[in-house]
Design a protein around this motif. Structure first.
Motif, PDB file in Angstrom:
ATOM      1  N   GLY A 140       0.977  -1.278  -0.041  1.00 26.89           N
ATOM      2  CA  GLY A 140      -0.097  -0.013   0.153  1.00 26.89           C
ATOM      3  C   GLY A 140       0.876   1.349  -0.010  1.00 26.89           C
ATOM      4  N   GLN A 141       0.193   2.282  -0.463  1.00 25.57           N
ATOM      5  CA  GLN A 141       0.979   3.758  -0.462  1.00 25.57           C
ATOM      6  C   GLN A 141       2.078   3.566  -1.103  1.00 25.57           C
ATOM      7  N   GLY A 142       2.255   3.043  -2.238  1.00 18.88           N
ATOM      8  CA  GLY A 142       3.264   2.736  -3.128  1.00 18.88           C
ATOM      9  C   GLY A 142       4.874   2.143  -2.415  1.00 18.88           C
ATOM     10  N   SER A 143       4.450   1.632  -1.394  1.00 17.68           N
ATOM     11  CA  SER A 143       5.558   0.999  -0.615  1.00 17.68           C
ATOM     12  C   SER A 143       6.146  -0.182  -0.987  1.00 17.68           C
ATOM     13  N   SER A 144       7.143  -0.493  -0.992  1.00 15.62           N
ATOM     14  CA  SER A 144       7.805  -1.703  -1.794  1.00 15.62           C
ATOM     15  C   SER A 144       8.133  -2.884  -0.749  1.00 15.62           C
ATOM     16  N   GLY A 145       7.695  -4.133  -0.974  1.00 14.14           N
ATOM     17  CA  GLY A 145       8.058  -5.202  -0.249  1.00 14.14           C
ATOM     18  C   GLY A 145       9.313  -5.624  -0.127  1.00 14.14           C
ATOM     19  N   ILE A 146      10.103  -5.333  -1.171  1.00 14.31           N
ATOM     20  CA  ILE A 146      11.571  -5.692  -1.715  1.00 14.31           C
ATOM     21  C   ILE A 146      12.227  -4.656  -0.663  1.00 14.31           C
ATOM     22  N   ASP A 147      11.809  -3.470  -0.460  1.00 12.51           N
ATOM     23  CA  ASP A 147      12.592  -2.587   0.786  1.00 12.51           C
ATOM     24  C   ASP A 147      12.103  -3.189   2.212  1.00 12.51           C
ATOM     25  N   ALA A 148      10.749  -3.703   2.332  1.00 13.67           N
ATOM     26  CA  ALA A 148      10.380  -4.010   3.558  1.00 13.67           C
ATOM     27  C   ALA A 148      11.386  -5.312   4.115  1.00 13.67           C
ATOM     28  N   ALA A 149      11.557  -5.905   2.929  1.00  7.39           N
ATOM     29  CA  ALA A 149      12.325  -7.480   3.332  1.00  7.39           C
ATOM     30  C   ALA A 149      13.878  -6.906   3.768  1.00  7.39           C
ATOM     31  N   ARG A 150      14.188  -5.975   3.209  1.00 10.87           N
ATOM     32  CA  ARG A 150      15.794  -5.407   3.390  1.00 10.87           C
ATOM     33  C   ARG A 150      15.713  -4.876   4.875  1.00 10.87           C
ATOM     34  N   ASP A 151      14.623  -4.063   5.099  1.00 13.83           N
ATOM     35  CA  ASP A 151      14.528  -3.605   6.167  1.00 13.83           C
ATOM     36  C   ASP A 151      14.388  -4.424   7.668  1.00 13.83           C
ATOM     37  N   LEU A 152      13.341  -5.484   7.105  1.00 14.45           N
ATOM     38  CA  LEU A 152      13.145  -6.643   8.108  1.00 14.45           C
ATOM     39  C   LEU A 152      14.422  -7.329   8.475  1.00 14.45           C
ATOM     40  N   ALA A 153      15.202  -7.780   7.409  1.00 12.63           N
ATOM     41  CA  ALA A 153      16.702  -8.299   7.539  1.00 12.63           C
ATOM     42  C   ALA A 153      17.536  -7.684   8.356  1.00 12.63           C
ATOM     43  N   ALA A 154      17.533  -6.312   8.236  1.00  7.88           N
ATOM     44  CA  ALA A 154      18.285  -5.549   9.053  1.00  7.88           C
ATOM     45  C   ALA A 154      18.115  -5.580  10.552  1.00  7.88           C
ATOM     46  N   ILE A 155      16.745  -6.105  11.079  1.00  6.20           N
ATOM     47  CA  ILE A 155      16.325  -6.303  12.417  1.00  6.20           C
ATOM     48  C   ILE A 155      16.148  -7.633  12.527  1.00  6.20           C
ATOM     49  N   GLY A 156      16.795  -8.666  11.937  1.00  8.12           N
ATOM     50  CA  GLY A 156      16.841  -9.977  12.287  1.00  8.12           C
ATOM     51  C   GLY A 156      15.612 -10.784  11.825  1.00  8.12           C
ATOM     52  N   VAL A 157      14.483 -10.279  10.964  1.00  5.84           N
ATOM     53  CA  VAL A 157      13.470 -10.998  10.439  1.00  5.84           C
ATOM     54  C   VAL A 157      13.628 -11.584   9.250  1.00  5.84           C
ATOM     55  N   PRO A 158      13.763 -12.698   8.844  1.00  5.71           N
ATOM     56  CA  PRO A 158      14.031 -13.308   7.499  1.00  5.71           C
ATOM     57  C   PRO A 158      12.412 -13.203   6.862  1.00  5.71           C
ATOM     58  N   SER A 159      12.617 -13.042   5.493  1.00  3.93           N
ATOM     59  CA  SER A 159      11.311 -12.865   4.761  1.00  3.93           C
ATOM     60  C   SER A 159      11.375 -13.963   3.636  1.00  3.93           C
ATOM     61  N   LEU A 160       9.862 -14.417   3.399  1.00  5.19           N
ATOM     62  CA  LEU A 160       9.439 -15.243   2.175  1.00  5.19           C
ATOM     63  C   LEU A 160       8.687 -14.562   1.477  1.00  5.19           C
ATOM     64  N   PHE A 161       8.923 -14.279   0.160  1.00  4.36           N
ATOM     65  CA  PHE A 161       7.856 -13.362  -0.728  1.00  4.36           C
ATOM     66  C   PHE A 161       6.663 -14.261  -1.170  1.00  4.36           C
ATOM     67  N   ILE A 162       5.714 -13.913  -1.277  1.00  2.00           N
ATOM     68  CA  ILE A 162       4.243 -14.223  -1.514  1.00  2.00           C
ATOM     69  C   ILE A 162       3.943 -13.281  -2.464  1.00  2.00           C
ATOM     70  N   THR A 163       4.062 -13.531  -4.138  1.00  2.00           N
ATOM     71  CA  THR A 163       3.706 -12.488  -4.915  1.00  2.00           C
ATOM     72  C   THR A 163       3.465 -12.732  -6.237  1.00  2.00           C
ATOM     73  N   SER A 164       2.672 -12.093  -6.863  1.00  2.00           N
ATOM     74  CA  SER A 164       2.365 -12.237  -8.258  1.00  2.00           C
ATOM     75  C   SER A 164       3.499 -11.564  -9.248  1.00  2.00           C
ATOM     76  N   PHE A 165       4.462 -10.721  -8.450  1.00  2.00           N
ATOM     77  CA  PHE A 165       5.679 -10.016  -9.365  1.00  2.00           C
ATOM     78  C   PHE A 165       6.866 -10.562  -9.110  1.00  2.00           C
ATOM     79  N   ARG A 166       7.105 -11.967  -9.375  1.00  2.00           N
ATOM     80  CA  ARG A 166       8.404 -12.463  -9.200  1.00  2.00           C
ATOM     81  C   ARG A 166       9.591 -11.740  -9.999  1.00  2.00           C
ATOM     82  N   ASP A 167       9.269 -11.571 -11.229  1.00  2.00           N
ATOM     83  CA  ASP A 167      10.343 -11.047 -12.027  1.00  2.00           C
ATOM     84  C   ASP A 167      10.894  -9.635 -11.322  1.00  2.00           C
ATOM     85  N   GLU A 168      10.022  -9.037 -10.473  1.00  2.00           N
ATOM     86  CA  GLU A 168      10.581  -7.823 -10.229  1.00  2.00           C
ATOM     87  C   GLU A 168      11.692  -8.176  -9.024  1.00  2.00           C
ATOM     88  N   LEU A 169      11.751  -9.284  -8.236  1.00  2.00           N
ATOM     89  CA  LEU A 169      12.752  -9.769  -7.597  1.00  2.00           C
ATOM     90  C   LEU A 169      14.093  -9.644  -7.945  1.00  2.00           C
TER      91      LEU A 169
END
Length: 133
Positions: A56-85
């Motif tokens: 939402g609000q033009g926010s990026s899940g890729i950025d979210a995953a990087r920010d989460l990794a920085a605080i020790g939370v791993p991510s698994l992408f669930i998306t229709s936009f695999r190519d953007e990864l």
């Protein structure tokens, strides 16, 4: 296992939450923006985040995953936009399960991520899932 949902589509988040809670996982969220994801993760300390690429609000899940990794939370992408990864170089995530997903596919993907995090070899990886590690 505590799982944070990072998804701006309410129906998809509710579907994920239902499947995961039915299987015995503790679920927080959904966070609809990268900033909200980091704020919830700081409070809840999840073991894994399930992250969509477009939030939402033009926010990026890729950025979210990087920010989460920085605080020790791993991510698994669930998306229709695999190519953007693959556009911006290495991705901060365990892997990607494409949408649409099934209940069994989602649960198998989460189990594969759990195995990776535990240093084990994942078994029963969904055919459509791509592991990055």
């Amino acid at each position: 296992m505590k799982i944070l949902l990072v998804e701006d589509e309410v129906l998809i988040a509710l579907e994920q939450q239902f499947y995961l809670e039915t299987a015995g996982y503790t679920v927080s969220g959904p966070a609809t923006t990268a900033g909200e994801a980091v704020a919830i993760a700081g409070d809840e300390k999840p073991d894994l985040a399930l992250v969509d690429v477009h939030l939402g609000q033009g926010s990026s899940g890729i950025d979210a995953a990087r920010d989460l990794a920085a605080i020790g939370v791993p991510s698994l992408f669930i998306t229709s936009f695999r190519d953007e990864l693959k556009k911006g170089g290495p991705v901060a995530g365990i892997g990607c399960l494409p949408k649409p997903f099934t209940e069994s596919g989602l649960l198998a993907a989460v189990d594969a991520a759990r195995a990776v995090l535990a240093g084990e070899t994942p078994r029963n990886v969904p055919q459509t899932m791509e592991l990055f590690v």
